[in-house]
Design a protein around this motif. Structure first.
Motif, PDB file in Angstrom:
ATOM      1  N   ARG A  13      -3.871   5.641   3.328  1.00 12.64           N
ATOM      2  CA  ARG A  13      -3.261   4.209   2.982  1.00 12.64           C
ATOM      3  C   ARG A  13      -2.274   4.166   4.543  1.00 12.64           C
ATOM      4  O   ARG A  13      -2.833   2.427   5.018  1.00 12.64           O
ATOM      5  N   PHE A  51       2.800   7.620   5.068  1.00 10.85           N
ATOM      6  CA  PHE A  51       2.470   5.945   5.982  1.00 10.85           C
ATOM      7  C   PHE A  51       2.468   5.875   7.348  1.00 10.85           C
ATOM      8  O   PHE A  51       1.343   5.283   7.307  1.00 10.85           O
ATOM      9  N   ARG A  66      10.716   7.172   2.936  1.00 11.78           N
ATOM     10  CA  ARG A  66       9.682   6.201   2.531  1.00 11.78           C
ATOM     11  C   ARG A  66       8.159   6.517   3.626  1.00 11.78           C
ATOM     12  O   ARG A  66       7.257   5.714   3.395  1.00 11.78           O
ATOM     13  N   TRP A  91       0.535  -1.040   0.007  1.00  7.49           N
ATOM     14  CA  TRP A  91      -0.287  -0.339  -0.263  1.00  7.49           C
ATOM     15  C   TRP A  91       1.035   1.315  -0.452  1.00  7.49           C
ATOM     16  O   TRP A  91       0.261   2.869  -0.429  1.00  7.49           O
ATOM     17  N   ASN A  92       1.684   1.281   0.424  1.00  8.84           N
ATOM     18  CA  ASN A  92       2.638   1.948   0.531  1.00  8.84           C
ATOM     19  C   ASN A  92       3.889   2.615  -1.061  1.00  8.84           C
ATOM     20  O   ASN A  92       5.231   1.870  -0.787  1.00  8.84           O
ATOM     21  N   ASP A  95       3.037   6.912  -5.365  1.00  4.70           N
ATOM     22  CA  ASP A  95       1.185   8.042  -5.290  1.00  4.70           C
ATOM     23  C   ASP A  95       1.968   8.863  -4.397  1.00  4.70           C
ATOM     24  O   ASP A  95       2.906   9.098  -3.456  1.00  4.70           O
ATOM     25  N   GLU A 120       5.671   4.619  -3.711  1.00  5.22           N
ATOM     26  CA  GLU A 120       6.489   5.398  -3.981  1.00  5.22           C
ATOM     27  C   GLU A 120       5.942   6.672  -5.067  1.00  5.22           C
ATOM     28  O   GLU A 120       5.618   8.104  -4.947  1.00  5.22           O
ATOM     29  N   ARG A 145      -0.295   8.974   0.592  1.00  6.16           N
ATOM     30  CA  ARG A 145      -0.028   7.556   1.467  1.00  6.16           C
ATOM     31  C   ARG A 145      -0.163   7.842   2.897  1.00  6.16           C
ATOM     32  O   ARG A 145      -0.429   6.854   3.478  1.00  6.16           O
TER      33      ARG A 145
END
Length: 320
Positions: free
Chosen positions: A58, A198, A194, A45-46, A50, A48, A55
């Protein structure tokens, strides 16, 4: 069986048995299962590609999935144990004991002090790398000792007091949900490129979940300092009042400041994580030259603070 009584039995189980390694060689640890789910959600779901807002959304959804799953498992276990009478209470105490970190934390920190005697600074650096995220190669003897003591303080709060607190509040669903949340925060709740978006929800909710336990931990440490021949309870209380809110973490400063004052040390301060310097405030106004003997004094303080938690559980049990 009353939750406070089950908590007492769980604390005794953890103190006497610790982590049943033979069991975890055959079946996965519950925290490891939560970690697998979090890792899968992170990878799936995470993305990059997006935008940050997506993020973050999600990340909120992923955290909800993790907490609902953990709570559901806790509810199922609690319901099953409830039909087994005394045996069910003992089984629940075993689950509680597994979710506490008294014995494992004590063993890991003791290993750092022992490594100084056995293998010198290099061995102690290797031992401390198992419990802290900073680069051990940058640490001299005093810094290794401070790192071990800081880990003792912080993990007393989120590895011992917080699980006990959330078990008393919410039973097994509350306990397992807290452990899953704490695992999520450790995996995705940091400010890397990253996980900045998220992991936002995991970091913020973990701060909220630890707010009361962190402050309760500081009070337990101050009380424990009264029972130590060389403890400094007044200095511990002064350090908490003056320094706790200056820590970069909304919660970690409370137990760290209490440990610092109680032991006559300065903790926290500037550190290096992954090659990045972190400028943090000092907790306490004592020595920065911590020694392996100070690690053992910190462990003695930790044991007394854990006993203080036992006393609180007894008071809750008799009060209810």
């Amino acid at each position: 069986m009353d939750r406070a009584v089950i908590l007492l039995l769980g604390q005794a189980f953890d103190a006497l048995v610790g982590e049943p390694e033979a069991l975890w060689r055959r079946v996965p640890h519950p925290v490891a299962l939560a970690g697998r789910l979090i890792g899968w959600l992170d990878r799936s779901w995470n993305l990059e590609s997006d935008p940050p807002s997506k993020r973050r959304d999600r990340g909120v959804a992923a955290l909800a999935v993790v907490l609902i799953a953990a709570s559901a498992i806790g509810s199922a276990l609690g319901g099953a144990f409830g039909h087994l009478g005394l045996l069910g209470g003992l089984l629940e105490a075993g689950v509680v004991g597994v979710m506490l970190a008294q014995r494992s934390l004590h063993d890991h920190v003791t290993a750092v002090a022992d490594a100084f005697l056995r293998d010198g600074l290099s061995g102690a650096r290797h031992a401390v790398s198992a419990i802290v995220g900073r680069d051990p190669a940058t640490l001299d003897e005093a810094a290794v000792c401070r790192a071990a003591i800081e880990s003792t303080a912080e993990n007393f709060s989120d590895g011992v007091v917080a699980p006990a607190f959330w078990y008393l509040i919410g039973g097994l669903p509350g306990l397992l949900a807290y452990k899953a949340l704490n695992t999520a925060d450790s995996m995705i709740g940091h400010r890397s490129d990253r996980h900045r978006h998220f992991g936002w929800a995991a970091a913020r909710l973990d701060d909220l979940a630890n707010w009361v336990p962190a402050r309760l931990s500081a009070l337990l440490v101050v009380a424990a300092a009264w029972t130590m021949p060389d403890g400094e309870p007044a200095a511990a209380w002064r350090s908490v009042r003056r320094d706790a809110d200056r820590h970069r973490s909304v919660n970690a400063g409370w137990p760290e400041a209490a440990f610092a004052g109680a032991l006559g040390l300065r903790l926290a301060g500037p550190r290096v994580y992954g090659g990045t310097a972190v400028e943090d405030a000092w907790m306490g106004d004592g020595r920065t030259t911590a020694t392996p003997e100070d690690i053992r004094r910190a462990l003695a303080l930790f044991r007394r603070a854990c006993l203080g938690l036992v006393v609180l559980a007894v008071l809750v049990a008799f009060g209810s």
